[in-house]
Scaffold this motif. Sequence first.
Motif, PDB file in Angstrom:
ATOM      1  N   ARG A  11       4.818  21.234  20.348  1.00 56.52           N
ATOM      2  CA  ARG A  11       5.067  22.538  19.719  1.00 56.52           C
ATOM      3  C   ARG A  11       4.535  23.617  20.663  1.00 56.52           C
ATOM      4  O   ARG A  11       3.372  23.565  21.088  1.00 56.52           O
ATOM      5  CB  ARG A  11       4.350  22.620  18.375  1.00 56.52           C
ATOM      6  CG  ARG A  11       4.275  24.003  17.760  1.00 56.52           C
ATOM      7  CD  ARG A  11       5.603  24.498  17.214  1.00 56.52           C
ATOM      8  NE  ARG A  11       5.684  25.933  17.322  1.00 56.52           N
ATOM      9  CZ  ARG A  11       6.483  26.714  16.588  1.00 56.52           C
ATOM     10  NH1 ARG A  11       7.264  26.188  15.682  1.00 56.52           N
ATOM     11  NH2 ARG A  11       6.504  28.006  16.769  1.00 56.52           N
ATOM     12  N   PHE A  13       4.433  27.974  21.516  1.00 59.85           N
ATOM     13  CA  PHE A  13       4.615  29.327  20.988  1.00 59.85           C
ATOM     14  C   PHE A  13       4.965  30.235  22.156  1.00 59.85           C
ATOM     15  O   PHE A  13       4.380  30.122  23.229  1.00 59.85           O
ATOM     16  CB  PHE A  13       3.328  29.826  20.323  1.00 59.85           C
ATOM     17  CG  PHE A  13       2.985  29.086  19.064  1.00 59.85           C
ATOM     18  CD1 PHE A  13       3.564  29.428  17.861  1.00 59.85           C
ATOM     19  CD2 PHE A  13       2.082  28.038  19.093  1.00 59.85           C
ATOM     20  CE1 PHE A  13       3.251  28.742  16.695  1.00 59.85           C
ATOM     21  CE2 PHE A  13       1.753  27.343  17.939  1.00 59.85           C
ATOM     22  CZ  PHE A  13       2.338  27.699  16.739  1.00 59.85           C
ATOM     23  N   ARG A  15       7.780  32.229  24.847  1.00 64.94           N
ATOM     24  CA  ARG A  15       8.811  31.721  25.750  1.00 64.94           C
ATOM     25  C   ARG A  15       8.461  32.037  27.195  1.00 64.94           C
ATOM     26  O   ARG A  15       7.641  32.906  27.464  1.00 64.94           O
ATOM     27  CB  ARG A  15      10.150  32.359  25.411  1.00 64.94           C
ATOM     28  CG  ARG A  15      10.691  31.871  24.092  1.00 64.94           C
ATOM     29  CD  ARG A  15      12.034  32.472  23.781  1.00 64.94           C
ATOM     30  NE  ARG A  15      12.372  32.163  22.398  1.00 64.94           N
ATOM     31  CZ  ARG A  15      12.985  32.979  21.580  1.00 64.94           C
ATOM     32  NH1 ARG A  15      13.335  34.169  21.977  1.00 64.94           N
ATOM     33  NH2 ARG A  15      13.250  32.631  20.346  1.00 64.94           N
ATOM     34  N   LYS A  51       0.317  22.213  10.134  1.00 60.53           N
ATOM     35  CA  LYS A  51       1.443  23.061   9.707  1.00 60.53           C
ATOM     36  C   LYS A  51       2.797  22.424  10.034  1.00 60.53           C
ATOM     37  O   LYS A  51       3.744  22.582   9.279  1.00 60.53           O
ATOM     38  CB  LYS A  51       1.336  24.444  10.359  1.00 60.53           C
ATOM     39  CG  LYS A  51       0.247  25.299   9.720  1.00 60.53           C
ATOM     40  CD  LYS A  51       0.210  26.674  10.319  1.00 60.53           C
ATOM     41  CE  LYS A  51      -0.820  27.534   9.598  1.00 60.53           C
ATOM     42  NZ  LYS A  51      -0.956  28.852  10.247  1.00 60.53           N
ATOM     43  N   SER A  54       3.311  19.804   7.448  1.00 59.35           N
ATOM     44  CA  SER A  54       3.543  20.351   6.095  1.00 59.35           C
ATOM     45  C   SER A  54       4.777  21.247   6.029  1.00 59.35           C
ATOM     46  O   SER A  54       4.944  21.982   5.064  1.00 59.35           O
ATOM     47  CB  SER A  54       2.304  21.108   5.623  1.00 59.35           C
ATOM     48  OG  SER A  54       2.018  22.162   6.512  1.00 59.35           O
ATOM     49  N   THR A  55       5.627  21.219   7.037  1.00 57.52           N
ATOM     50  CA  THR A  55       6.916  21.923   7.083  1.00 57.52           C
ATOM     51  C   THR A  55       6.786  23.433   7.282  1.00 57.52           C
ATOM     52  O   THR A  55       7.786  24.146   7.240  1.00 57.52           O
ATOM     53  CB  THR A  55       7.812  21.691   5.823  1.00 57.52           C
ATOM     54  OG1 THR A  55       7.315  22.490   4.757  1.00 57.52           O
ATOM     55  CG2 THR A  55       7.870  20.246   5.413  1.00 57.52           C
ATOM     56  N   LEU A  56       5.594  23.928   7.503  1.00 55.68           N
ATOM     57  CA  LEU A  56       5.431  25.380   7.667  1.00 55.68           C
ATOM     58  C   LEU A  56       5.803  25.821   9.086  1.00 55.68           C
ATOM     59  O   LEU A  56       6.088  26.996   9.311  1.00 55.68           O
ATOM     60  CB  LEU A  56       3.992  25.794   7.351  1.00 55.68           C
ATOM     61  CG  LEU A  56       3.585  25.580   5.898  1.00 55.68           C
ATOM     62  CD1 LEU A  56       2.127  25.919   5.686  1.00 55.68           C
ATOM     63  CD2 LEU A  56       4.453  26.400   4.961  1.00 55.68           C
ATOM     64  N   LEU A  57       5.769  24.893  10.008  1.00 51.11           N
ATOM     65  CA  LEU A  57       6.195  25.174  11.382  1.00 51.11           C
ATOM     66  C   LEU A  57       7.191  24.095  11.792  1.00 51.11           C
ATOM     67  O   LEU A  57       7.039  22.933  11.390  1.00 51.11           O
ATOM     68  CB  LEU A  57       5.005  25.086  12.335  1.00 51.11           C
ATOM     69  CG  LEU A  57       4.074  26.277  12.489  1.00 51.11           C
ATOM     70  CD1 LEU A  57       2.947  25.909  13.454  1.00 51.11           C
ATOM     71  CD2 LEU A  57       4.809  27.486  13.019  1.00 51.11           C
ATOM     72  N   LEU A  58       8.177  24.504  12.579  1.00 49.68           N
ATOM     73  CA  LEU A  58       9.104  23.501  13.117  1.00 49.68           C
ATOM     74  C   LEU A  58       8.534  22.976  14.427  1.00 49.68           C
ATOM     75  O   LEU A  58       8.021  23.757  15.231  1.00 49.68           O
ATOM     76  CB  LEU A  58      10.461  24.148  13.373  1.00 49.68           C
ATOM     77  CG  LEU A  58      11.279  24.529  12.141  1.00 49.68           C
ATOM     78  CD1 LEU A  58      12.480  25.372  12.536  1.00 49.68           C
ATOM     79  CD2 LEU A  58      11.730  23.289  11.382  1.00 49.68           C
ATOM     80  N   VAL A  71      10.435  15.598   7.992  1.00 42.35           N
ATOM     81  CA  VAL A  71      10.025  16.922   7.511  1.00 42.35           C
ATOM     82  C   VAL A  71      10.948  18.040   7.989  1.00 42.35           C
ATOM     83  O   VAL A  71      10.935  19.140   7.432  1.00 42.35           O
ATOM     84  CB  VAL A  71       8.562  17.271   7.921  1.00 42.35           C
ATOM     85  CG1 VAL A  71       7.593  16.254   7.372  1.00 42.35           C
ATOM     86  CG2 VAL A  71       8.420  17.426   9.412  1.00 42.35           C
ATOM     87  N   VAL A  72      11.753  17.764   9.008  1.00 44.98           N
ATOM     88  CA  VAL A  72      12.695  18.804   9.479  1.00 44.98           C
ATOM     89  C   VAL A  72      14.043  18.647   8.788  1.00 44.98           C
ATOM     90  O   VAL A  72      14.628  19.626   8.328  1.00 44.98           O
ATOM     91  CB  VAL A  72      12.867  18.718  11.019  1.00 44.98           C
ATOM     92  CG1 VAL A  72      13.922  19.698  11.507  1.00 44.98           C
ATOM     93  CG2 VAL A  72      11.525  19.016  11.700  1.00 44.98           C
ATOM     94  N   THR A  75      13.484  18.695   4.334  1.00 46.97           N
ATOM     95  CA  THR A  75      12.275  19.501   4.148  1.00 46.97           C
ATOM     96  C   THR A  75      11.759  19.490   2.709  1.00 46.97           C
ATOM     97  O   THR A  75      10.574  19.252   2.475  1.00 46.97           O
ATOM     98  CB  THR A  75      12.566  20.954   4.595  1.00 46.97           C
ATOM     99  OG1 THR A  75      13.097  20.913   5.911  1.00 46.97           O
ATOM    100  CG2 THR A  75      11.309  21.786   4.585  1.00 46.97           C
ATOM    101  N   LEU A  86      -4.798  24.810   3.404  1.00 41.46           N
ATOM    102  CA  LEU A  86      -5.134  25.492   4.658  1.00 41.46           C
ATOM    103  C   LEU A  86      -6.357  26.392   4.500  1.00 41.46           C
ATOM    104  O   LEU A  86      -6.946  26.816   5.487  1.00 41.46           O
ATOM    105  CB  LEU A  86      -3.931  26.299   5.150  1.00 41.46           C
ATOM    106  CG  LEU A  86      -2.716  25.448   5.546  1.00 41.46           C
ATOM    107  CD1 LEU A  86      -1.512  26.318   5.839  1.00 41.46           C
ATOM    108  CD2 LEU A  86      -3.027  24.572   6.744  1.00 41.46           C
TER     109      LEU A  86
END
Lengths: 312, 256
Positions: A11, A13, A15, A51, A54-58, A71-72, A75, A86
């Motif tokens: 993951r 963050f 670009r 996260k 827990s599906t809050l972030l891809l 989870v993706v 969902t 959290l």
Amino acid sequence: MVALEIVDVSRSFGRGDKAVQALKNVDLTLEPGETVGLLGVNGAGKTTLLKVISTLLLPTSGTVRVAGVDVVKQTREARRQLSVVLGGERGFYGRLSARDNIRYFGILSGLSHRAAAARGEQVLAQVGLTEVADRAVETYSKGMKQRLHIASGLLTTPKLLMLDEPTVGLDPIEAEHVREAVAQLRDSGVTILLTSHYMVDIERLARRVVILQAGQLTHDLPLERLLEQATSAAEVNVSGAGVPPLTNGEVMDGVRVVRSGPLDGGWNVTFEVRDWSPASLRALADLWPQAEVGDVRVLPANLERVFAQLTR
Amino acid sequence: MTAALRVFFASAVVQLRTQRSLVLVIIGIVQPAVFLAVTLLARGPASQVQPAALALGICVVGLWGATIWQTGFVLRGEQSEGTLAPVLSRPASLGAVLAGKAAASTIRSALFVVPTIVVAMLVSREPVPVKDPLALVAAALAVLVSAAVFGLLVSCLFVLTRAAYRIAEAAAYPVFILGGLVVPPSLLPDWLHPISWIVSLHWGAELLRAAAAGTAVPANAWPMLAATTAAYGVLAAWLFERMVNRVRRDGTLELY
């Protein structure tokens, strides 16, 4: 079926040149009923990992399955299998009471009105908030909000419960209440993934420890095996008066000075001892015939020291 | 009761109990009252403007403004309170959550705006004859539904952009003009007419005016109101998916 399966998850963050990789090719599997402590210094990627699960972030790449549910791709079904706490100062409707917040989150978790009310009372009692449950959450202290977060995470009995630093901001008694609540869940067979900066939480609750460093999973061991990773069996602190002893690096085989200096008109030396035994102390005494030793304290290796050594 | 309905109603109740009132007092009471007072005072003795049309126009203006500022900021409110992540991590449909909150917010706005105008008209002793009350109620309900759906659309848009407040400020009056609430639509340039047709408010205002005056309802008003509202709904659903994916991709669930 495994409770949690993480395969090659990364993951990042941002670009381009400014991209920060928070997780790098993480692989992790939790068997049903396991309680795993997830350790790492600040910024290691612990919360990001929770996260993503827990599906809050891809995830940028890789696969996460909770009780076999992706989870993706699935969902909402994945959300039925898990619960995440959290924590923090936010996350509740401040103008509503704790009771109303808990009931609402119960309904969002799939409970009926009646079940949400009944279960809400149970979890509020479990975290010791029944007496103040009608107060608006915006009037709560940090510790009370933290307990309310825990209560919210316990509303259902998920296949996987994730707790991100559940005892942060709590006084020792409150923290012990939370540990007891989590221990009850663990003993009832819920799979738990727990992060904490307080090693007492991990030592008390987890059977297995994984360590994240700069987004990479570097250690994955049973708790007792992790303690064996310590580079020293103990830290020995010796203080005394008179002539300070010679304190340069390795003073003898398996005994290394880590700190030394004056203390209250005398001297103080701290050693790391690889294999500690009474013979080590005698050998040290023979090495420093001039030193007048006043006090010796032995601190056996614990998880906190092992963690510090491994992540140094 | 199905799970989705349960979530819808529970979310509506939470919205009613948590929404801050100050903005609504300004937009729902002060602004329409001042707007009405200024318009009544500025109206000359020979004015052709019917008091009923005036009252309805200001009601719709007030309701639309409240929709943009209240319903439009529902998701932003969740984000700023830090509740968007805990809500999103639950298995409940976020669509049902948002719909419940939008409906509650719109109804609450109407409960501020409509009595304000009624009281203002009574105080100013302006007669407001309504020729077809039943049609008026039906049209008003349709306008409310349309406003709530538009609010959903705006709410998703506002989460996706940092310029939410600017858009909200800029969007109000062009919509009022295109909706025929500031000047009659016939006075707008021809090239603007197709744009005003896609504003559901335009058709809602036509229905309300016809009901108040007891005149024939334009044949295309109901179908167009339904079509534009449905189009807003479809667009809101699409934007909603994009919004959820984007905040999960960018990690901006808790940012505000």
